[in-house]
Design an enzyme around this catalytic site. Structure first.
Site, PDB file in Angstrom:
ATOM      1  CG  ASP A   8      -1.946  -1.115   1.214  1.00 27.41           C
ATOM      2  OD1 ASP A   8      -1.924  -1.941   0.286  1.00 27.41           O
ATOM      3  OD2 ASP A   8      -2.740  -1.193   2.178  1.00 27.41           O
ATOM      4  CG  ASP A  46      -6.538   0.147   1.284  1.00 35.11           C
ATOM      5  OD1 ASP A  46      -6.750  -1.057   1.508  1.00 35.11           O
ATOM      6  OD2 ASP A  46      -6.789   1.045   2.113  1.00 35.11           O
ATOM      7  CG  HIS A  48     -11.296   1.318   0.375  1.00 36.94           C
ATOM      8  ND1 HIS A  48     -11.458   0.064   0.912  1.00 36.94           N
ATOM      9  CD2 HIS A  48     -10.293   1.909   1.088  1.00 36.94           C
ATOM     10  CE1 HIS A  48     -10.590  -0.099   1.909  1.00 36.94           C
ATOM     11  NE2 HIS A  48      -9.868   0.996   2.016  1.00 36.94           N
ATOM     12  CG  HIS A  81      -8.425   5.635   2.885  1.00 35.06           C
ATOM     13  ND1 HIS A  81      -9.383   5.483   3.862  1.00 35.06           N
ATOM     14  CD2 HIS A  81      -7.825   4.418   2.753  1.00 35.06           C
ATOM     15  CE1 HIS A  81      -9.360   4.241   4.319  1.00 35.06           C
ATOM     16  NE2 HIS A  81      -8.424   3.565   3.656  1.00 35.06           N
ATOM     17  CE  LYS A 106      -4.066  -3.999   1.662  1.00 30.81           C
ATOM     18  NZ  LYS A 106      -4.689  -3.021   2.554  1.00 30.81           N
ATOM     19  CB  CYS A 151      -2.194  -2.380   5.541  1.00 33.66           C
ATOM     20  SG  CYS A 151      -3.831  -1.607   5.432  1.00 33.66           S
TER      21      CYS A 151
END
Length: 203
Positions: A8, A46, A48, A81, A106, A151
């Site tokens: 990340d 990451d 989202h 974020h 993820k 993470c």
């Protein structure tokens, strides 16, 4: 075989981002130097959706840093974020990505947060990282990136549980540090779980 796993290192987790890790950008030159020592490199990202349940903005009246129940799990609320396709979700431009074999995304399920690069926080969703590493003959995993107390920590712990000899490169990670000593606590927790802590200079 050994693999380097970069966790990340994205714009939103770096200074100027939505959820910045203090001095997070200082690990980028260290990671770039580390990559020269590995032939097998993978990364996590990451990723989202805008309606993710870990975002305080999606829970009217709840503040960042507060807690809610999300799919049966106590969930800390974060700023918005690493939204899919956003600039904040992109890897930092100074991070060398030339040798990366694969990126594992993820946090795509809005109903559960995902700190680990292997599984979501409920251990229901699997990114495929473990199976991929095993299919390629990886036995040793060297982990770096952001953030040490979230993470990175959960990725290291799951890596150990998945049977990999797992190393944390301590100078190639930084912590969010919601509490002042969260970095030290995270290091201790990873080591107690079986992680081997080392400095990049010893690799």
């Amino acid at each position: 075989m050994k693999a380097l796993l970069i966790v990340d290192v994205q714009n939103d987790f770096l200074p100027g981002g939505a959820l910045p890790v203090k001095d997070g950008d200082l690990i980028i030159p260290i990671i770039n130097k580390l990559q020269k020592k590995f032939s097998f490199i993978v990364a996590t990202q990451d990723w989202h959706p805008e309606n993710h349940g870990s975002f305080a903005a999606n829970h009217g009246g709840h503040e960042i840093g507060g807690f809610v129940q999300l799919n049966g799990v106590k969930q800390i609320l974060w700023p918005v974020h690493c939204v899919q396709e956003s600039q904040g979700a992109e890897f930092h431009q100074d991070l060398d990505k030339e040798k990366w074999i694969r990126i594992f995304q993820k946090g795509t399920n809005p109903l559960v947060d995902s700190y680990s690069g292997f599984f979501d926080n409920n251990k229901n969703g699997d990114t495929g990282l473990s199976d991929f590493l095993k299919s390629e003959g990886v036995r040793e995993l060297y982990v770096c990136g952001l953030a040490a107390d979230y993470c990175v920590k959960f990725t290291v712990i799951d890596g150990i549980d998945e049977g990999f000899t797992t190393y944390l490169i301590t100078d190639a990670t930084k912590a969010v540090n919601l509490q002042e000593d969260d970095f030290e606590k995270a290091l201790e927790e990873m080591e107690d779980h079986g992680a081997i802590l080392l400095d990049s200079s010893s690799i």
